[in-house]
Enzyme design. Structure first.
Site, short mmCIF file in Angstrom:
data_model
loop_
_atom_site.label_atom_id
_atom_site.label_comp_id
_atom_site.label_asym_id
_atom_site.label_seq_id
_atom_site.Cartn_x
_atom_site.Cartn_y
_atom_site.Cartn_z
CG ASP A 118 -2.23 0.45 1.16
OD1 ASP A 118 -2.43 1.45 0.47
OD2 ASP A 118 -3.12 -0.17 1.77
CG ASP A 130 -4.59 5.54 0.90
OD1 ASP A 130 -5.41 4.72 1.35
OD2 ASP A 130 -4.55 6.74 1.26
CD GLU A 132 -9.16 4.15 -0.95
OE1 GLU A 132 -10.03 3.98 -0.10
OE2 GLU A 132 -8.18 4.89 -0.78
CG HIS A 147 -8.08 -1.01 5.89
ND1 HIS A 147 -8.03 -1.20 4.53
CD2 HIS A 147 -7.71 0.28 6.10
CE1 HIS A 147 -7.64 -0.08 3.94
NE2 HIS A 147 -7.43 0.83 4.87
CG ASP A 148 -10.82 1.96 4.69
OD1 ASP A 148 -10.30 2.19 5.79
OD2 ASP A 148 -10.28 2.23 3.60
#
Ligand code: GLC
Length: 537
Positions: free
Chosen positions: A105, A207, A270, A331-332
């Site tokens: 990431d 990200d 993302e 994770h979101d």
């Protein structure tokens, strides 16, 4: 078990199943209650056993951890909480030895306010790094330069008393946005990518990549017409001038060019803005991402008709020949097992691996990890403190991985940084590894099936009419047709079949090699993969 590649001529990022690991929550090796790289290293054999072809690691760079690593203070070092660069190298080597690719990431949109670039930038208006961040004078009536809101609440502008200007932050005020219009920033970030590419990472998950560039005129955002009392305040305006700007597209193209200096690497992005915007992030004449991440399965209502419609819209929204990608957890976002319940979590898993495109799931989904209950007062996620009352806390999906049913679930010998959550007894790796019908066994078999059946990787996707809660489609290669039937309801269903078939796999893992004639009987919450026997493909 080593799985054969379905087709070795196809790029790895199309063939493999990708497993997202949030390193803080995967495996602790030193008893501080936070996962680390050496812990992860001790679990690589599990990853190989599961059959994943790539892992995507949430950030491990140096960080004050205000946003748990998405606020980076040094892009080219590992945070001591996670280990060292040497630990990272050892991990990459161990994963590569097991034919598992490594996707790191990276966070280009913003740094931590502790990053030396920002420390210099804010030191004076004359500093050579001043223009590396987005600085602006107060608006015409004093106060912030415009109405832009941080995604984490409040104005996106923070006053700097010393230099008497505002700086822009799309997220926390401790995460100032880099000024991507500045070529020096882009060149410095290209070097960051090269640093990790030389350490042999196989790709990046970029990200917040849609929000790299802001409108240079700083025009006000227009009101969001759907805004009401239930909408979180940061969504008061539509992000027209700060999201998916044309310049952002060209900056992504530049990142892609850097990645292509090295062979066989991939860029995942993302991207925000839903299906309507996803097409523009693709690999086209001007290549952008290999895999722009698609959250449809997590964001949709779970009904066969809605799923069929969403899948259709997505497939039509991406350019011809573009490679789809599906995500089942992150994770979101709240955990799929809590959103749907365990029975439908099996259906979701079968759907993920049978759809055309690259499947991505999140560590713990394979054992049905639920959201951990964490009260607002105990929340660690800054999002909850800044925008309370809207259920935005992301701690529940970040609870530690459960390896066994011991007191700390094999995650740590210390106190886990977040509570483990419920159902550790049955929802842990050790107990499910010993159970032939567990969700974990299902994941492993689905991954293996996708790896061994070319029709599931490069085969055509043929939607069929989905009726009475059963989602139906086929995957076809020249010599094989696989029919996938997923009962999204809590009652049994019968579907007429045009040709007989042999049952290859069912979600309950209790039927095998059964011949199915003109009627397909599905129990409640049952999904099946059937090899069509008679008619030619
Ligand atoms: C991305 C990350 C999220 C983080 C945010 C700000 O959306 O997935 O966890 O909080 O960027 O960096």
């Amino acid at each position: 078990m080593v799985h054969q590649r379905a087709d070795s001529r196809i790029e790895w990022w199309k063939c493999c199943s990708i497993y997202q690991i949030y390193p803080r929550s995967f495996q602790d090796s030193d008893g501080d209650g936070v996962g680390d790289l050496n812990g992860l290293l001790s679990r690589v054999d599990y990853l190989a056993w599961l059959g994943v072809g790539a892992v995507w690691l949430s950030p491990v760079c140096r960080s004050p951890m205000r946003d748990f690593g998405y606020d980076i203070s040094d892009y080219t070092d590992v945070d001591p909480l996670f280990g060292t660069l040497a630990d990272f190298d050892r991990l990459v080597e161990a994963l590569h030895e097991r034919n598992i690719k490594v996707i790191l990431d990276v966070v280009p949109n913003h740094t931590s306010d502790q990053h030396s670039w920002f420390v210099k930038s804010r030191s004076s208006r004359d500093d050579p790094k001043r223009n590396w961040y987005v600085w602006a004078d107060p608006g015409p009536h004093g106060g912030p330069p415009n109405n832009w809101l941080s995604r984490f609440g409040g104005s996106a502008w923070e006053w700097d008393a010393r230099t008497e200007q505002y700086y822009y932050h799309a997220f926390l005020r401790e995460q100032p946005d880099l000024n991507w219009h500045n070529p020096e920033v882009r060149s410095a970030f290209a070097d960051v990518l090269r640093f990790w590419l030389r350490r042999d990472v196989d790709g990046f998950r970029v990200d917040a990549s849609a929000v790299l560039a802001e409108d240079p005129l700083l025009r006000d955002e227009p009101p969001n017409p759907d805004f009401d009392s239930e909408t979180p305040p940061p969504e008061k305006f539509n992000r027209v001038f700060t999201d998916a700007r044309p310049e952002t597209m060209s900056y992504i193209e530049e990142m892609r060019a850097v990645v292509e200096e090295f062979s066989d690497r991939a860029l995942l992005g993302e991207v925000q803005g839903g299906i309507g915007r996803i097409g523009q992030f693709y690999d086209g004449e001007r290549p952008r991402f290999h895999l722009p991440l698609n959250f449809l399965l997590l964001d949709t209502d779970w009904h066969a008709a809605t799923l069929a419609a969403g899948i259709d819209q997505y497939i039509n929204a991406i350019p011809d020949g573009a490679w789809p990608v599906w995500i089942l957890g992150s994770h979101d976002k709240p955990r799929i097992a809590s959103q749907l319940g365990l029975a439908q979590a099996r259906i979701a898993a079968m759907l993920l691996f049978m759809l055309p495109g690259t499947p991505i799931f999140y560590a713990g989904d394979e054992i049905g990890m639920p959201n951990a209950m964490i009260s607002s007062e105990d929340a660690r996620d800054p999002f909850e403190a800044l925008v309370p009352g809207y259920g935005l806390n992301r701690d529940p999906e970040r609870a530690p991985m459960r390896w066994d049913s011991s007191e700390k679930a094999g995650f740590t010998t210390g106190e886990p940084w977040l509570p483990l959550g419920d159902h550790v007894e049955e929802r842990n790796v050790a107990s499910q590894q010993g159970d032939r019908r567990s969700l974990l066994s299902l994941y492993r078999q689905l991954i293996a099936l996708r790896q061994t059946e070319p029709a599931l990787v490069a085969g055509r996707f043929q939607p069929l009419r989905s009726e009475r809660g059963v989602l139906l489609f086929e995957r076809c290669s020249d010599d094989k047709r696989l029919l996938i039937a997923l009962n999204t309801r809590d009652s049994s269903r019968t579907c007429p079949l045009q040709s007989a078939g042999a049952l290859r796999l069912n979600t309950h893992l209790d039927r095998k090699d059964e011949r199915v004639e003109s009627q397909l009987h599905l129990r409640s919450n049952e999904g099946v993969v059937i090899e069509v026997l008679t008619s030619s493909a």
